[in-house]
Design a protein around this motif. Structure first.
Motif, PDB file in Angstrom:
ATOM      1  N   ILE A 107       1.010  -1.564   0.192  1.00 53.37           N
ATOM      2  CA  ILE A 107       0.172  -0.220   0.104  1.00 53.37           C
ATOM      3  C   ILE A 107       0.994   1.362   0.043  1.00 53.37           C
ATOM      4  O   ILE A 107       0.399   2.239  -1.132  1.00 53.37           O
ATOM      5  CB  ILE A 107      -1.033  -0.163   0.868  1.00 53.37           C
ATOM      6  CG1 ILE A 107      -1.714  -1.067   1.534  1.00 53.37           C
ATOM      7  CG2 ILE A 107      -2.078   1.353   1.321  1.00 53.37           C
ATOM      8  CD1 ILE A 107      -2.660  -0.951   2.454  1.00 53.37           C
ATOM      9  N   LYS A 108       2.439   0.845   1.120  1.00 52.15           N
ATOM     10  CA  LYS A 108       2.780   2.361   1.346  1.00 52.15           C
ATOM     11  C   LYS A 108       3.274   2.315  -1.069  1.00 52.15           C
ATOM     12  O   LYS A 108       3.451   3.964  -1.471  1.00 52.15           O
ATOM     13  CB  LYS A 108       3.837   2.013   1.754  1.00 52.15           C
ATOM     14  CG  LYS A 108       4.974   2.939   1.501  1.00 52.15           C
ATOM     15  CD  LYS A 108       5.408   2.838   2.960  1.00 52.15           C
ATOM     16  CE  LYS A 108       6.516   4.261   3.400  1.00 52.15           C
ATOM     17  NZ  LYS A 108       8.415   4.065   4.662  1.00 52.15           N
ATOM     18  N   GLN A 109       3.654   1.800  -1.098  1.00 52.67           N
ATOM     19  CA  GLN A 109       4.542   1.684  -2.515  1.00 52.67           C
ATOM     20  C   GLN A 109       3.771   2.596  -3.370  1.00 52.67           C
ATOM     21  O   GLN A 109       3.653   3.028  -4.153  1.00 52.67           O
ATOM     22  CB  GLN A 109       5.270   0.839  -2.995  1.00 52.67           C
ATOM     23  CG  GLN A 109       5.645   0.610  -4.174  1.00 52.67           C
ATOM     24  CD  GLN A 109       5.997  -1.315  -4.819  1.00 52.67           C
ATOM     25  OE1 GLN A 109       6.128  -1.955  -4.357  1.00 52.67           O
ATOM     26  NE2 GLN A 109       6.314  -0.981  -6.544  1.00 52.67           N
ATOM     27  N   TRP A 110       2.173   2.332  -3.127  1.00 50.14           N
ATOM     28  CA  TRP A 110       0.854   2.830  -4.391  1.00 50.14           C
ATOM     29  C   TRP A 110       1.150   4.071  -3.933  1.00 50.14           C
ATOM     30  O   TRP A 110       0.539   5.051  -5.059  1.00 50.14           O
ATOM     31  CB  TRP A 110      -0.075   1.958  -4.282  1.00 50.14           C
ATOM     32  CG  TRP A 110      -0.222   0.607  -4.659  1.00 50.14           C
ATOM     33  CD1 TRP A 110       1.239  -0.367  -5.131  1.00 50.14           C
ATOM     34  CD2 TRP A 110      -1.417  -0.978  -3.872  1.00 50.14           C
ATOM     35  NE1 TRP A 110       0.777  -1.620  -5.518  1.00 50.14           N
ATOM     36  CE2 TRP A 110      -0.368  -1.870  -4.771  1.00 50.14           C
ATOM     37  CE3 TRP A 110      -2.138  -0.751  -3.533  1.00 50.14           C
ATOM     38  CZ2 TRP A 110      -1.615  -3.173  -4.866  1.00 50.14           C
ATOM     39  CZ3 TRP A 110      -3.051  -1.706  -3.116  1.00 50.14           C
ATOM     40  CH2 TRP A 110      -2.688  -2.676  -4.037  1.00 50.14           C
ATOM     41  N   PHE A 111       1.267   4.488  -3.144  1.00 54.74           N
ATOM     42  CA  PHE A 111       1.060   6.022  -2.220  1.00 54.74           C
ATOM     43  C   PHE A 111       2.126   6.682  -2.908  1.00 54.74           C
ATOM     44  O   PHE A 111       1.653   7.532  -3.758  1.00 54.74           O
ATOM     45  CB  PHE A 111       1.166   5.876  -0.560  1.00 54.74           C
ATOM     46  CG  PHE A 111       1.425   7.049   0.197  1.00 54.74           C
ATOM     47  CD1 PHE A 111       0.120   8.133   0.083  1.00 54.74           C
ATOM     48  CD2 PHE A 111       1.756   7.941   0.183  1.00 54.74           C
ATOM     49  CE1 PHE A 111      -0.271   9.669   0.931  1.00 54.74           C
ATOM     50  CE2 PHE A 111       1.827   9.386   0.776  1.00 54.74           C
ATOM     51  CZ  PHE A 111       0.786   9.505   1.053  1.00 54.74           C
ATOM     52  N   MET A 112       3.646   5.860  -3.037  1.00 52.89           N
ATOM     53  CA  MET A 112       4.425   7.174  -2.818  1.00 52.89           C
ATOM     54  C   MET A 112       4.920   6.918  -4.953  1.00 52.89           C
ATOM     55  O   MET A 112       5.345   7.702  -4.758  1.00 52.89           O
ATOM     56  CB  MET A 112       5.882   5.828  -2.513  1.00 52.89           C
ATOM     57  CG  MET A 112       5.937   6.010  -0.845  1.00 52.89           C
ATOM     58  SD  MET A 112       5.869   7.206  -0.416  1.00 52.89           S
ATOM     59  CE  MET A 112       7.719   7.685  -0.575  1.00 52.89           C
ATOM     60  N   GLU A 113       3.867   6.046  -5.502  1.00 48.67           N
ATOM     61  CA  GLU A 113       3.803   6.275  -6.519  1.00 48.67           C
ATOM     62  C   GLU A 113       2.926   7.119  -7.151  1.00 48.67           C
ATOM     63  O   GLU A 113       3.171   7.433  -7.569  1.00 48.67           O
ATOM     64  CB  GLU A 113       3.739   4.188  -7.318  1.00 48.67           C
ATOM     65  CG  GLU A 113       4.794   4.049  -7.455  1.00 48.67           C
ATOM     66  CD  GLU A 113       4.008   2.192  -7.441  1.00 48.67           C
ATOM     67  OE1 GLU A 113       2.468   2.614  -7.590  1.00 48.67           O
ATOM     68  OE2 GLU A 113       4.662   1.543  -7.596  1.00 48.67           O
ATOM     69  N   SER A 114       1.978   7.608  -6.130  1.00 51.93           N
ATOM     70  CA  SER A 114       1.403   8.573  -6.062  1.00 51.93           C
ATOM     71  C   SER A 114       1.958  10.385  -6.531  1.00 51.93           C
ATOM     72  O   SER A 114       2.616  10.333  -5.737  1.00 51.93           O
ATOM     73  CB  SER A 114       0.178   8.578  -5.779  1.00 51.93           C
ATOM     74  OG  SER A 114      -0.977   7.792  -5.194  1.00 51.93           O
ATOM     75  N   PRO A 115       1.211  10.471  -7.102  1.00 53.05           N
ATOM     76  CA  PRO A 115       2.205  12.460  -7.992  1.00 53.05           C
ATOM     77  C   PRO A 115       2.138  12.988  -6.832  1.00 53.05           C
ATOM     78  O   PRO A 115       0.898  13.480  -5.582  1.00 53.05           O
ATOM     79  CB  PRO A 115       1.300  12.825  -9.494  1.00 53.05           C
ATOM     80  CG  PRO A 115       0.574  11.817  -9.898  1.00 53.05           C
ATOM     81  CD  PRO A 115       0.381  10.591  -8.674  1.00 53.05           C
ATOM     82  N   GLY A 116       3.786  13.650  -5.784  1.00 55.03           N
ATOM     83  CA  GLY A 116       3.330  14.553  -4.905  1.00 55.03           C
ATOM     84  C   GLY A 116       3.247  14.267  -3.499  1.00 55.03           C
ATOM     85  O   GLY A 116       3.779  14.508  -2.703  1.00 55.03           O
ATOM     86  N   MET A 117       3.276  12.637  -3.836  1.00 58.38           N
ATOM     87  CA  MET A 117       3.198  11.944  -2.618  1.00 58.38           C
ATOM     88  C   MET A 117       4.773  11.642  -1.845  1.00 58.38           C
ATOM     89  O   MET A 117       5.582  11.446  -2.594  1.00 58.38           O
ATOM     90  CB  MET A 117       2.847  10.804  -2.182  1.00 58.38           C
ATOM     91  CG  MET A 117       1.233  10.883  -2.574  1.00 58.38           C
ATOM     92  SD  MET A 117       0.541  11.700  -1.387  1.00 58.38           S
ATOM     93  CE  MET A 117      -1.390  11.894  -2.372  1.00 58.38           C
ATOM     94  N   THR A 118       4.713  11.839  -0.610  1.00 60.85           N
ATOM     95  CA  THR A 118       6.671  11.636   0.000  1.00 60.85           C
ATOM     96  C   THR A 118       6.140  10.795   1.316  1.00 60.85           C
ATOM     97  O   THR A 118       5.214  10.274   1.791  1.00 60.85           O
ATOM     98  CB  THR A 118       6.761  12.724   0.216  1.00 60.85           C
ATOM     99  OG1 THR A 118       5.713  13.402   1.296  1.00 60.85           O
ATOM    100  CG2 THR A 118       7.417  14.308  -0.900  1.00 60.85           C
ATOM    101  N   GLU A 119       7.208  10.587   1.393  1.00 55.24           N
ATOM    102  CA  GLU A 119       7.302   9.663   2.691  1.00 55.24           C
ATOM    103  C   GLU A 119       6.805  10.458   3.772  1.00 55.24           C
ATOM    104  O   GLU A 119       5.618  10.135   4.720  1.00 55.24           O
ATOM    105  CB  GLU A 119       9.118   9.000   3.375  1.00 55.24           C
ATOM    106  CG  GLU A 119       9.461   8.359   4.682  1.00 55.24           C
ATOM    107  CD  GLU A 119       8.951   6.870   3.939  1.00 55.24           C
ATOM    108  OE1 GLU A 119       8.704   6.244   4.940  1.00 55.24           O
ATOM    109  OE2 GLU A 119       9.712   6.656   2.666  1.00 55.24           O
ATOM    110  N   GLU A 120       6.943  11.814   3.996  1.00 55.24           N
ATOM    111  CA  GLU A 120       6.361  12.449   4.987  1.00 55.24           C
ATOM    112  C   GLU A 120       4.893  12.226   5.090  1.00 55.24           C
ATOM    113  O   GLU A 120       4.147  12.577   6.177  1.00 55.24           O
ATOM    114  CB  GLU A 120       6.848  14.280   5.049  1.00 55.24           C
ATOM    115  CG  GLU A 120       7.080  14.552   6.131  1.00 55.24           C
ATOM    116  CD  GLU A 120       7.166  16.798   6.563  1.00 55.24           C
ATOM    117  OE1 GLU A 120       6.996  17.209   7.072  1.00 55.24           O
ATOM    118  OE2 GLU A 120       7.844  16.883   5.402  1.00 55.24           O
ATOM    119  N   LYS A 121       4.674  12.168   4.059  1.00 53.88           N
ATOM    120  CA  LYS A 121       2.907  12.208   3.920  1.00 53.88           C
ATOM    121  C   LYS A 121       2.542  11.263   4.299  1.00 53.88           C
ATOM    122  O   LYS A 121       1.486  11.073   4.025  1.00 53.88           O
ATOM    123  CB  LYS A 121       2.305  12.867   2.621  1.00 53.88           C
ATOM    124  CG  LYS A 121       2.637  13.841   2.258  1.00 53.88           C
ATOM    125  CD  LYS A 121       2.600  14.957   0.512  1.00 53.88           C
ATOM    126  CE  LYS A 121       2.387  16.671   0.315  1.00 53.88           C
ATOM    127  NZ  LYS A 121       2.406  16.551  -0.559  1.00 53.88           N
TER     128      LYS A 121
END
Length: 202
Positions: A107-121
């Protein structure tokens, strides 16, 4: 009289010893209190727990209700999605089912693949929850794609196993398709044939 004197002396001595012990305990009490506080600080204080990685951060009491409200909502949504991921892997034996932590990593990988998403977010519960709501359809398609990949890996393992295992397994796959087609409507059969022909370039 001599016996009574001896008893009186013994009793007096016992009282002296008790008093000495009590005085010693009172003298040592501040030292032991300090030691116990230091011991607790090495284990259970928020700062120490954060330092050793048991917790991610300290939460102020004044904001704790809001923090844990959003954390609970985020975790419930996250756990529901990762349950779907784990169930998707159970369609066959070709793929090892991911652990809950591994599913969360997906899920985190899918999140990080989204534009503008970062570890902090990712660590921000409100942002993460909003992302899941806005990308519900996309996440459902991701789970479906993962299910398909699990089936692909299952078939690949059977058909490339070599020897009789591959031959028997391949026949089993074909027989399974044949039986499944008997349960399909004519429209479903035509759709399946078209998909099969297009995929295999027949």
């Amino acid at each position: 009289q001599l016996s009574q004197a001896e008893q009186s002396t013994a009793e007096s001595r016992r009282n002296e010893i008790k008093e000495a012990i009590a005085n010693r305990e009172r003298a040592l009490l501040p030292v032991y209190e300090q030691i116990s506080v230091q011991f607790c600080e090495l284990h259970d204080t928020p700062g120490r727990m954060q330092a050793v990685g048991v917790i991610r951060k300290q939460v102020d009491w004044s904001t704790s209700r809001t923090f844990f409200y959003w954390r609970l909502r985020r975790k419930l949504a996250e756990f529901d999605l990762r349950k779907k991921i784990i169930e998707a892997s159970e369609v066959g034996r070709g793929v090892k089912s991911p652990t809950p932590l591994e599913a969360s990593d997906m899920i985190k990988q899918w999140f990080m693949e989204s534009p503008g998403m970062t570890e902090e977010k990712w660590e921000d519960d409100k942002i993460m929850l909003a992302w899941m709501g806005q990308n519900h359809a996309h996440l459902e398609s991701k789970v479906i794609e993962y299910t398909k990949e699990c089936v692909v890996q299952e078939v690949m393992q059977v058909m490339t196993a070599g020897g009789n295992t591959a031959k028997i397994g391949t026949r089993g796959i074909v027989e399974g398709i044949s039986r499944a087609m008997t349960t399909m409507t004519q429209e479903e059969k035509e759709s399946f044939k078209a998909m099969l022909g297009q995929t295999l370039q027949l």
